[in-house]
Design an enzyme around this catalytic site. Structure first.
Site, PDB file in Angstrom:
ATOM      1  CE  LYS A   7      -2.778   0.920   3.709  1.00 19.54           C
ATOM      2  NZ  LYS A   7      -2.583   2.299   4.179  1.00 19.54           N
TER       3      LYS A   7
ATOM      4  CG  ASP B 240       0.659   0.258   9.287  1.00 21.38           C
ATOM      5  OD1 ASP B 240       0.246   1.114  10.102  1.00 21.38           O
ATOM      6  OD2 ASP B 240       1.064   0.562   8.154  1.00 21.38           O
TER       7      ASP B 240
ATOM      8  NE  ARG C  59       6.256   6.695   0.849  1.00 23.23           N
ATOM      9  CZ  ARG C  59       5.327   6.512   1.793  1.00 23.23           C
ATOM     10  NH1 ARG C  59       4.250   5.798   1.539  1.00 23.23           N
ATOM     11  NH2 ARG C  59       5.457   7.083   2.984  1.00 23.23           N
TER      12      ARG C  59
HETATM   13  C1  S3P Z   1       2.423   5.065   6.086  1.00 18.37           C
HETATM   14  C2  S3P Z   1       3.019   5.415   7.259  1.00 18.37           C
HETATM   15  C3  S3P Z   1       2.509   5.016   8.582  1.00 18.37           C
HETATM   16  C4  S3P Z   1       1.561   3.838   8.476  1.00 18.37           C
HETATM   17  C5  S3P Z   1       0.559   4.021   7.377  1.00 18.37           C
HETATM   18  C6  S3P Z   1       1.246   4.179   6.046  1.00 18.37           C
HETATM   19  C7  S3P Z   1       2.999   5.544   4.820  1.00 18.37           C
HETATM   20  O1  S3P Z   1       1.803   6.104   9.149  1.00 18.37           O
HETATM   21  O2  S3P Z   1       0.915   3.630   9.703  1.00 18.37           O
HETATM   22  O3  S3P Z   1      -0.308   2.904   7.319  1.00 18.37           O
HETATM   23  O4  S3P Z   1       2.659   5.005   3.758  1.00 18.37           O
HETATM   24  O5  S3P Z   1       3.799   6.478   4.872  1.00 18.37           O
HETATM   25  P1  S3P Z   1       2.553   7.299   9.940  1.00 18.37           P
HETATM   26  O6  S3P Z   1       3.369   8.049   8.990  1.00 18.37           O
HETATM   27  O7  S3P Z   1       1.446   8.117  10.517  1.00 18.37           O
HETATM   28  O8  S3P Z   1       3.369   6.616  10.990  1.00 18.37           O
END
Ligand code: S3P
Length: 473
Positions: free
Chosen positions: A27, A334, A32
């Site tokens: 994901k 996560d 990105r």
């Molecule tokens: C993500 C970063 C994490 C993660 C989220 C996806 C990302 O969040 O929990 O599911 O793709 O950069 P945070 O940046 O709030 O830690």
């Protein structure tokens, strides 16, 4: 009601797993890949793109900004990069349930010459946006939140930006990425400093798309063994355009985590997960399960496109409790709901601390996990920043809510595989956020059916590992 019935997951105790499987695309990486392709200087083909709701929100947002995106076949997306010259959208941009979409888009939209409003579903509308507003305002952006306590909707009135040096107050790859993306369009140098290492997909993708940046790790002590990472500084100069390139998204280790726990906690299980991302900023789940007693090997078979990927080979056994805290937390953030399920199945107590971030995810994941584990008969102590779970007693099947949170729904489906009696999880449509196909794989696992025959891969891995051992000796 038909639709309500469709959104319920019913789970029963399952036999040991003996199988191999793949999981959908990552994901974080899929988001990105769309964003960097969109601001690149040409056409990029992305394969194994995650067709989950969150990543669709990012693709749709790019479409609203005038980026041409085609989907010639499921999982393949062709993006015509426009060097970041977007057109003003005719209406609000709906980020759905996706915090990553909203926060990364805030960074990309801040330097644009138009006003844009980012909205989200009820869950996203309760998530904090101050963490991106503060640094982007420092760069000169005009953006503000319309909701209470700086929650969405987020209004971005674009304008020229200046590079800044920003020390992240929370370990967050989303905030780091928002500032770095804005930095690409800012005047001068932008530096982000992180004291706990968060996932580094943005940096790896910058490298792959030929964006020049500098990364420096600052250590305490000089000895290679036992030295402590104090901070990482990532700096880039503004005015750079990513070079268009094709990109393959590896499988999502956060999705694999559900099956890893299902196999790890069941003596007699043997599972191979193939073509899964093995980026070291994401593989904390493997370290945690190994500490809990699981027997796991990971084999990196490719580092194409800057992201290591390969196979995880896991054998189930009786697990025992562990402690998870400090710098390890961003690496497993996560996976904590499903780690909590592993803890409930393990002998002894597992303590999770320094994880207050869980309170501001798609739901308050500490409260949701504690509520559901207690409903299954597990002893849980809740702390502001974590929980202590005492496991080892048989789980009771229960009727559970998932609080609109995909990872809570899937974590408790895994708990249901070990429970006495039926477990029913309500309102599981949210699973589509990150893991289309989860329910089908779950069904096969419950029936004890192989998801792919295991022998060829297992035997090739075994001969590889024998070769490795014999080279070492
Ligand atoms: C993500 C970063 C994490 C993660 C989220 C996806 C990302 O969040 O929990 O599911 O793709 O950069 P945070 O940046 O709030 O830690």
């Amino acid at each position: 009601m038909k639709s309500a019935a469709k959104n319920i997951l019913k789970v029963r105790r399952a036999p040991a797993i003996e199988s191999e499987l793949t999981v959908p695309g990552d994901k974080s990486i899929s988001h990105r890949a769309i964003l960097l392709s969109a601001i690149s200087n040409g056409r990029c083909t992305i394969t194994n793109f995650l067709e989950g709701e969150d990543c669709r929100s990012t693709a749709k947002a790019m479409g609203q900004l005038g980026v041409l995106i085609e989907t010639p076949e499921p999982g393949t997306v062709i993006v015509e990069g426009n060097r970041g010259v977007f057109t003003a959208p005719s209406g609000d941009i709906d980020c759905g349930n996706s915090g990553t979409t909203m926060r990364l888009m805030a960074g990309l939209l801040s330097p644009q010459a138009f006003r844009c409003r980012l909205t989200g579903d009820p869950s996203l509308s309760k998530r904090p946006m101050r963490r991106v507003i503060d640094p982007l305002q420092e760069m000169g952006a005009r953006l503000f939140a319309e909701g209470e306590n700086q929650c969405p909707p987020l209004v971005v009135e674009g304008g020229p930006l200046e590079g800044i040096t920003y020390r992240l107050p929370v370990a967050s790859a989303q905030v780091k990425s928002a500032v770095l993306l804005a930095g690409l369009f800012a005047k001068g140098k932008t530096t982000v400093i992180e004291t706990a290492r968060s996932r580094d997909h943005t940096e790896r993708m910058f490298e792959y798309y030929l964006i020049k940046f500098h990364r420096e790790d600052v250590w305490e002590g000089t000895s290679l063994v036992g030295r402590k990472l104090l901070e990482t500084r990532i700096s880039l100069e503004g005015g750079q355009t990513p070079e268009s390139r094709d990109f393959h998204v590896p499988g999502d280790i956060s999705s694999a985590a559900f099956w890893l726990v299902a196999a790890a906690a069941q003596p007699g299980s043997r599972l191979l997960v193939k073509d899964v991302g093995l980026n070291p900023t994401r593989t904390g789940i493997i370290d945690v399960l190994v500490r809990m007693g699981a027997r796991i090997r990971e084999v990196v078979v490719s580092s194409a496109h800057g992201e290591p990927s390969g196979t995880i080979d896991i054998k189930g056994c009786r697990l025992h409790g562990t402690e998870i805290r400090g710098a390890e937390i961003p690496n497993v953030i996560d996976e904590i709901p499903v780690i909590a399920v592993a803890a409930a199945l393990a002998e002894g107590t597992t303590r999770i601390r320094d994880a207050a971030e869980l309170r501001v995810k798609e739901t308050d994941r500490i409260a949701a996990v504690a509520t559901n584990l207690r409903a299954m008969g597990v002893e849980v102590e809740e702390f502001p920043d974590g929980m202590a779970i005492t496991g080892g007693k048989p789980l009771k099947g229960a009727r559970l809510k998932c609080f609109g949170d995909h990872r809570i729904a899937m974590a408790f489906a895994i708990a249901g595989l070990f429970a006495k009696g039926e477990t029913v999880i309500e309102d599981t449509a949210c699973v589509q956020t990150s893991y289309p196909g989860f329910a089908e794989t779950l069904r096969l696992i419950q029936k004890g059916k192989g998801i792919g025959r295991r022998t060829p891969v297992i035997s090739s891995l075994e001969s590889k590992s024998r070769r490795r051992k014999s080279t070492k000796s």
